[in-house]
Design a protein around this motif. Structure first.
Motif, short mmCIF file in Angstrom:
data_model
loop_
_atom_site.label_atom_id
_atom_site.label_comp_id
_atom_site.label_asym_id
_atom_site.label_seq_id
_atom_site.Cartn_x
_atom_site.Cartn_y
_atom_site.Cartn_z
N HIS A 142 0.80 -1.23 0.00
CA HIS A 142 0.00 0.00 0.00
C HIS A 142 0.83 1.27 0.00
CE1 HIS A 142 -2.96 -3.01 1.50
NE2 HIS A 142 -3.64 -2.41 0.54
N THR A 143 2.15 1.14 -0.17
CA THR A 143 2.98 2.36 -0.24
C THR A 143 3.72 2.39 -1.57
OG1 THR A 143 4.56 1.14 1.12
CG2 THR A 143 3.44 2.95 2.20
N PRO A 144 4.01 3.59 -2.04
CA PRO A 144 4.74 3.70 -3.30
C PRO A 144 6.24 3.45 -3.10
CG PRO A 144 4.22 5.90 -2.46
CD PRO A 144 3.64 4.92 -1.48
N PRO A 145 6.95 2.89 -4.10
CA PRO A 145 8.39 2.71 -4.01
C PRO A 145 9.10 4.08 -4.10
CG PRO A 145 7.58 2.08 -6.19
CD PRO A 145 6.39 2.47 -5.39
N PRO A 146 10.39 4.20 -3.85
CA PRO A 146 11.28 3.13 -3.37
C PRO A 146 11.01 2.75 -1.90
CG PRO A 146 12.51 5.17 -3.89
CD PRO A 146 11.08 5.46 -4.09
N PHE A 147 11.33 1.49 -1.59
CA PHE A 147 11.14 0.98 -0.23
C PHE A 147 12.47 0.99 0.51
CE2 PHE A 147 8.35 -1.19 -3.25
CZ PHE A 147 7.13 -0.67 -2.83
N VAL A 148 12.45 1.52 1.71
CA VAL A 148 13.65 1.54 2.56
C VAL A 148 13.39 0.60 3.72
CG1 VAL A 148 15.21 2.98 3.93
CG2 VAL A 148 14.05 3.96 1.93
#
Ligand code: AMP
Ligand code: GLY
Length: 438
Positions: A142-148
């Protein structure tokens, strides 16, 4: 005053070099130290986990100050053990926080919650425990990239994965939370908002009541020129960084440093020593990426030569709780540090290669990290082998001087990033320059 310095890298060589310049110093001991620190003190072999032997050493050598270079011993409670020892308490001052304060580095989850409680700017985050893999994966969906994605605990700087790929992110979460990647450190993860900007390492020294800002530096973390390839401990540093101007550093002081020290006091966490604020400059606003409870490596090799004040005098200010009365005087010239690494670092690399040319370096400081003595010969013994720090009347001159000195040192497989600081040089403006007539 007799001092014991703990650590054996370039940071500790630079600290030993700086401490040895103090008129307050009688004897400096370094454990384990390296072939560079020997020139400024006595290297000793001490098992920090053996409290009996450590106590005997501190008493016999009349040590007053124990300076801890790396975070490990602090996270392990070395300060607490010394403070709880009847014979040492009140006699020995440890420069570095107790275990509770060291959690600012030892647990990303703790650090994030601390920042949230004290309104310190940082990336938005959620954290998930080992039993919450499904919730973590749903969060990613449910979150936009980029992923940290960060392992909660200490992972030698390798516990952070940044990816655009949702599938890879899910795999990383699985590997950390249930697959044992990073062991206990990965049993909890922090997923945070990606911050776009330029990084800065800012430092302060504190006695828990007051604090003094130290010079800040830009670190070059990736192995390859142009910030490419895998992350390393740091391949070079520039201090000061031109983008960290007076305005920005005032914000760092007011919005990060001061509320951090105030927050620690409010929570009853006694904190003394250094604090490293890893920041992202997002459009002129500082955000905290991470705290470390120590100085940086190679940042120390760039900031300590700029420090004009007596470091031991600052330590004494911590011992007596009078740091507010001391001054931090800084050389305003630019220092550039370049790291000389072994080919293959941060992956596998060879060691044992002879190092020559150190004596040819005249206009720079050479600090040793991964070195050893074999017979009479200095040889490579690690990934980051040496660092060279030079001053210049401006950034260009400092870069040139550091690279020129680095070139004089020779060992098989030597690898140097030749672009350290180049990104910070102001490009000449093309506005107003005459255009060729067509
Ligand atoms: P850390 O170990 O937390 O300092 O993270 C290692 C590196 O990952 C940092 O030096 C940054 O380059 C990058 N990084 C960490 N957190 C973020 C973030 N929230 N946004 C962008 N980059 C980040
Ligand atoms: N150079 C980054 C660090 O010391 O953590």
């Amino acid at each position: 005053m007799n001092v014991l310095l703990i650590g054996g890298g370039g940071r500790e060589h630079a600290m030993a070099w700086k401490i040895a310049q103090s008129s307050l110093l009688d004897e400096l001991y370094v454990t384990p130290g390296n072939p560079g620190s020997v020139r400024h003190g006595r290297n000793v072999d001490l098992d920090l986990d053996d409290q009996k032997k450590l106590r005997a050493f501190l008493l016999e050598k009349r040590i007053r100050i124990v300076v801890v270079g790396p975070e490990g011993p602090l996270v392990d409670g070395l300060h607490d053990r010394i403070a709880a020892d009847k014979e040492l308490a009140g006699v020995v001052t440890v420069i570095g926080p107790r275990q509770e304060g060291a959690r600012l580095e030892g647990s990303k989850h703790f650090a994030k919650e601390f920042m949230f409680r004290h309104n310190i700017p940082t990336a938005a985050h959620r954290s998930f425990g080992a039993s919450e893999l499904q919730a973590a994966i749903e969060h990613i969906e449910h979150t936009p990239p980029p992923f940290v994605i960060k392992a909660d605990g200490l992972a030698s700087g390798k516990g952070v994965v940044i990816t655009e790929d949702r599938k890879e992110a899910a795999k990383v979460l699985k590997d950390m939370l249930v697959g044992g990647r990073f062991g206990e450190a990965g049993q909890r993860v922090v997923i945070e908002q990606f911050l776009k900007g330029v990084e800065l390492s800012a430092f302060l020294i504190t006695d828990g009541e007051s604090f003094k800002m130290l010079p800040a530096a830009k670190d070059y973390k990736r192995i390859g020129a142009g910030d490419t390839g895998p992350n390393t401990g740091g391949m070079g540093a520039v201090s000061p960084a031109p983008f960290a101007d007076r305005d920005f550093m005032q914000k760092v002081h007011d919005r990060v440093a001061a509320p951090t020290i105030r927050g620690l006091r409010k929570e009853g966490i006694a904190y003394s020593g250094f604090l490293f604020m890893g920041l992202m400059n997002v459009n002129g606003e500082p955000y905290v990426i991470e705290y470390n409870v120590r100085l940086g490596d190679p940042e120390s090799q760039a900031i300590l030569p700029r420090l004009r004040s007596d470091l031991l005098d600052l330590f004494e200010g911590i011992a007596s709780g009078t740091l507010s009365e001391r001054h931090v005087d800084v050389d305003d010239r630019t220092a550039v540090t370049v790291v000389l690494a072994s080919e293959g670092y941060p992956g596998d690399h060879e060691t044992g290669h002879p190092i020559t040319g150190l004596e040819l370096v005249r206009d720079a400081y050479v600090f040793q990290s991964g070195t050893a003595i074999k017979g009479e010969q200095l040889v490579t013994a690690g990934g980051r082998v040496l660092s060279v720090t030079a001053f210049g009347k401006d950034l260009e001159q400092a870069i040139l001087s550091a690279q020129r000195s680095a070139a004089l040192i020779v060992f098989e497989g030597k690898y140097v990033r030749t672009d350290i600081g180049l990104d910070l040089i102001k490009k000449p403006s093309t506005k107003g320059t005459p255009q060729p007539v067509k």
